[in-house]
Motif scaffolding. Structure first.
Motif, PDB file in Angstrom:
ATOM      1  N   ALA A  70      57.678  20.276  35.693  1.00  0.00           N
ATOM      2  CA  ALA A  70      57.160  21.049  34.553  1.00  0.00           C
ATOM      3  C   ALA A  70      55.762  20.585  34.157  1.00  0.00           C
ATOM      4  O   ALA A  70      54.863  21.411  33.965  1.00  0.00           O
ATOM      5  N   TYR A  83      53.218  21.552  36.764  1.00  0.00           N
ATOM      6  CA  TYR A  83      52.946  22.987  36.674  1.00  0.00           C
ATOM      7  C   TYR A  83      52.025  23.284  35.498  1.00  0.00           C
ATOM      8  O   TYR A  83      51.084  24.078  35.615  1.00  0.00           O
ATOM      9  N   GLY A 118      62.151  25.052  29.599  1.00  0.00           N
ATOM     10  CA  GLY A 118      61.674  25.105  30.982  1.00  0.00           C
ATOM     11  C   GLY A 118      62.192  23.930  31.791  1.00  0.00           C
ATOM     12  O   GLY A 118      62.641  24.087  32.934  1.00  0.00           O
ATOM     13  N   ILE A 158      64.755  24.150  35.002  1.00  0.00           N
ATOM     14  CA  ILE A 158      64.450  23.518  36.289  1.00  0.00           C
ATOM     15  C   ILE A 158      65.573  22.552  36.663  1.00  0.00           C
ATOM     16  O   ILE A 158      66.037  22.529  37.804  1.00  0.00           O
ATOM     17  N   THR A 196      63.969  31.852  38.633  1.00  0.00           N
ATOM     18  CA  THR A 196      64.085  30.869  37.567  1.00  0.00           C
ATOM     19  C   THR A 196      63.343  31.344  36.329  1.00  0.00           C
ATOM     20  O   THR A 196      62.296  31.965  36.430  1.00  0.00           O
ATOM     21  N   ARG A 233      59.437  29.436  34.772  1.00  0.00           N
ATOM     22  CA  ARG A 233      58.039  29.895  34.791  1.00  0.00           C
ATOM     23  C   ARG A 233      57.707  30.671  33.527  1.00  0.00           C
ATOM     24  O   ARG A 233      56.639  30.510  32.943  1.00  0.00           O
ATOM     25  N   LEU A 241      57.089  28.142  30.814  1.00  0.00           N
ATOM     26  CA  LEU A 241      55.966  27.227  30.974  1.00  0.00           C
ATOM     27  C   LEU A 241      54.615  27.907  31.145  1.00  0.00           C
ATOM     28  O   LEU A 241      53.587  27.357  30.754  1.00  0.00           O
ATOM     29  N   LEU A 242      54.586  29.109  31.709  1.00  0.00           N
ATOM     30  CA  LEU A 242      53.315  29.767  32.015  1.00  0.00           C
ATOM     31  C   LEU A 242      52.405  29.935  30.802  1.00  0.00           C
ATOM     32  O   LEU A 242      51.202  29.664  30.900  1.00  0.00           O
ATOM     33  N   ARG A 284      50.467  26.727  30.288  1.00  0.00           N
ATOM     34  CA  ARG A 284      49.798  26.143  31.440  1.00  0.00           C
ATOM     35  C   ARG A 284      48.293  26.108  31.212  1.00  0.00           C
ATOM     36  O   ARG A 284      47.688  27.058  30.751  1.00  0.00           O
TER      37      ARG A 284
END
Length: 116
Positions: free
Chosen positions: A38, A41, A76, A80, A102, A105, A108-109, A112
């Motif tokens: 995580a 990413y 997230g 995972i 999943t 993403r 978390l996106l 990011r």
């Protein structure tokens, strides 16, 4: 470098619906990996508390655009972790080989760091 403890072992076991202590070492390993996945990413340092973030900033070790873990980050990591626990392979082979979906993403996106 060990992963920060953003999700506790107890939270991880509750998410995985695991009782007892027999699987604790395996869960700790996968929880550490899930946290590293995580944060890698996100491309940001993630801290469990504001105090930890403040200490890292003062020490000059916080990195670029650090953040305190949000529920999205914790979710997230747990997603995972669940994927690592349930799926021992990268793909599920049947009549068609498919990458496993999943929700991590999606969690978390938005957080990011983009365009380093």
């Amino acid at each position: 470098m060990p992963a920060p403890q953003i999700v506790t072992l107890e939270q991880a076991k509750a998410h995985l619906r695991i009782d007892g202590t027999d699987a604790d070492d395996d869960i700790r390993l996968k929880l550490s990996a899930a946290t590293q996945i995580a944060t890698t990413y996100l491309d940001r340092a993630v801290y469990a508390t504001q105090q930890e973030l403040d200490a890292a900033v003062l020490a000059g070790t916080a990195g670029i655009d650090p953040l305190v873990a949000t529920d999205m980050v914790r979710a997230g990591i747990l997603l995972i972790l669940g994927d690592l626990d349930a799926n021992r392979e990268d793909v599920v082979a049947g009549t068609i080989a498919t990458r496993l979906p999943t929700g991590a993403r999606a969690c978390l996106l938005p957080l990011r760091r983009m365009g380093a």
